[in-house]
Design a protein around this motif. Structure first.
Motif, PDB file in Angstrom:
ATOM      1  N   UNK A  44      37.139  41.652  41.086  1.00 28.46           N
ATOM      2  CA  UNK A  44      36.467  42.396  42.143  1.00 28.46           C
ATOM      3  C   UNK A  44      35.528  41.477  42.917  1.00 28.46           C
ATOM      4  N   UNK A  45      35.606  41.567  44.234  1.00 28.32           N
ATOM      5  CA  UNK A  45      34.712  40.801  45.106  1.00 28.32           C
ATOM      6  C   UNK A  45      33.404  41.568  45.272  1.00 28.32           C
ATOM      7  N   UNK A  46      32.438  40.925  45.933  1.00 28.62           N
ATOM      8  CA  UNK A  46      31.178  41.590  46.227  1.00 28.62           C
ATOM      9  C   UNK A  46      31.474  42.893  46.963  1.00 28.62           C
ATOM     10  N   UNK A  47      30.813  43.956  46.575  1.00 26.89           N
ATOM     11  CA  UNK A  47      31.094  45.265  47.153  1.00 26.89           C
ATOM     12  C   UNK A  47      32.133  46.025  46.342  1.00 26.89           C
ATOM     13  N   UNK A  48      32.605  45.399  45.260  1.00 27.24           N
ATOM     14  CA  UNK A  48      33.561  46.004  44.326  1.00 27.24           C
ATOM     15  C   UNK A  48      34.909  46.368  44.955  1.00 27.24           C
ATOM     16  N   UNK A  49      35.379  45.544  45.877  1.00 27.39           N
ATOM     17  CA  UNK A  49      36.741  45.762  46.367  1.00 27.39           C
ATOM     18  C   UNK A  49      37.659  44.773  45.663  1.00 27.39           C
ATOM     19  N   UNK A  50      38.868  45.236  45.310  1.00 27.53           N
ATOM     20  CA  UNK A  50      39.765  44.418  44.479  1.00 27.53           C
ATOM     21  C   UNK A  50      40.386  43.255  45.241  1.00 27.53           C
ATOM     22  N   UNK A  51      40.416  42.099  44.567  1.00 31.50           N
ATOM     23  CA  UNK A  51      41.075  40.910  45.098  1.00 31.50           C
ATOM     24  C   UNK A  51      42.397  40.650  44.404  1.00 31.50           C
ATOM     25  N   UNK A  52      42.447  40.963  43.100  1.00 32.78           N
ATOM     26  CA  UNK A  52      43.639  40.637  42.319  1.00 32.78           C
ATOM     27  C   UNK A  52      43.736  41.593  41.140  1.00 32.78           C
ATOM     28  N   UNK A  70      55.424  41.979  33.674  1.00 38.00           N
ATOM     29  CA  UNK A  70      54.292  41.284  34.271  1.00 38.00           C
ATOM     30  C   UNK A  70      54.212  41.695  35.730  1.00 38.00           C
ATOM     31  N   UNK A  71      53.061  42.221  36.115  1.00 35.82           N
ATOM     32  CA  UNK A  71      52.825  42.652  37.484  1.00 35.82           C
ATOM     33  C   UNK A  71      51.572  41.956  37.981  1.00 35.82           C
ATOM     34  N   UNK A  72      51.674  41.289  39.125  1.00 37.29           N
ATOM     35  CA  UNK A  72      50.524  40.611  39.716  1.00 37.29           C
ATOM     36  C   UNK A  72      50.451  41.006  41.185  1.00 37.29           C
ATOM     37  N   UNK A  73      49.294  41.482  41.600  1.00 39.04           N
ATOM     38  CA  UNK A  73      49.059  41.825  43.008  1.00 39.04           C
ATOM     39  C   UNK A  73      47.810  41.093  43.466  1.00 39.04           C
ATOM     40  N   UNK A  74      47.876  40.487  44.661  1.00 35.65           N
ATOM     41  CA  UNK A  74      46.747  39.734  45.211  1.00 35.65           C
ATOM     42  C   UNK A  74      46.544  40.088  46.664  1.00 35.65           C
ATOM     43  N   UNK A  75      45.286  40.185  47.069  1.00 35.95           N
ATOM     44  CA  UNK A  75      44.964  40.303  48.481  1.00 35.95           C
ATOM     45  C   UNK A  75      44.681  38.902  48.984  1.00 35.95           C
ATOM     46  N   UNK A  76      45.292  38.526  50.097  1.00 38.83           N
ATOM     47  CA  UNK A  76      45.128  37.177  50.655  1.00 38.83           C
ATOM     48  C   UNK A  76      44.833  37.258  52.137  1.00 38.83           C
ATOM     49  N   UNK A  77      44.396  36.131  52.655  1.00 40.09           N
ATOM     50  CA  UNK A  77      44.175  35.972  54.095  1.00 40.09           C
ATOM     51  C   UNK A  77      43.274  37.070  54.657  1.00 40.09           C
TER      52      UNK A  77
END
Length: 93
Positions: A44-52, A70-77
């Motif tokens: 979780x990034x600052x503000x508790x929004x998910x990054x990965x 195995x499941x991986x999700x990422x927010x990018x860019x």
């Protein structure tokens, strides 16, 4: 504290105690076989929004066949100026 794609984040991970509660969380009947291993990590990034998010599971069925997920999700860019989302077209009557 860790970084995900250059963004500072806090990592939270499940443990063995959480596996014991997995059946309850999934709403399955008592005695239902559960995975041998099950782990979830979320960054979780600052503000508790998910990054990965990572979900990993390993199990063996009644015949001894091993399987895994195995499941991986990422927010990018994030906030990339080159990303644009156009509103949907509205059909005219």
């Amino acid at each position: 504290e860790e970084a995900v794609n250059g963004v500072a984040a806090r990592r939270y991970t499940t443990g063995e105690a959480d596996l014991a509660r997995l059946g309850e969380l999934l709403g399955v009947a008592a005695g239902t076989p559960l995975p041998d291993e099950f782990a979830v990590s979320v960054w979780l990034a600052e503000g508790d929004w998910p990054l990965k998010l990572e979900v990993r599971s390993r199990a063996t069925d009644a015949e001894g066949q091993a399987g895994s997920v195995e499941l991986v999700m990422e927010l990018r860019d994030l906030n990339d100026g080159g990303i644009s989302i156009e509103p949907p077209l509205v059909s005219q009557p």
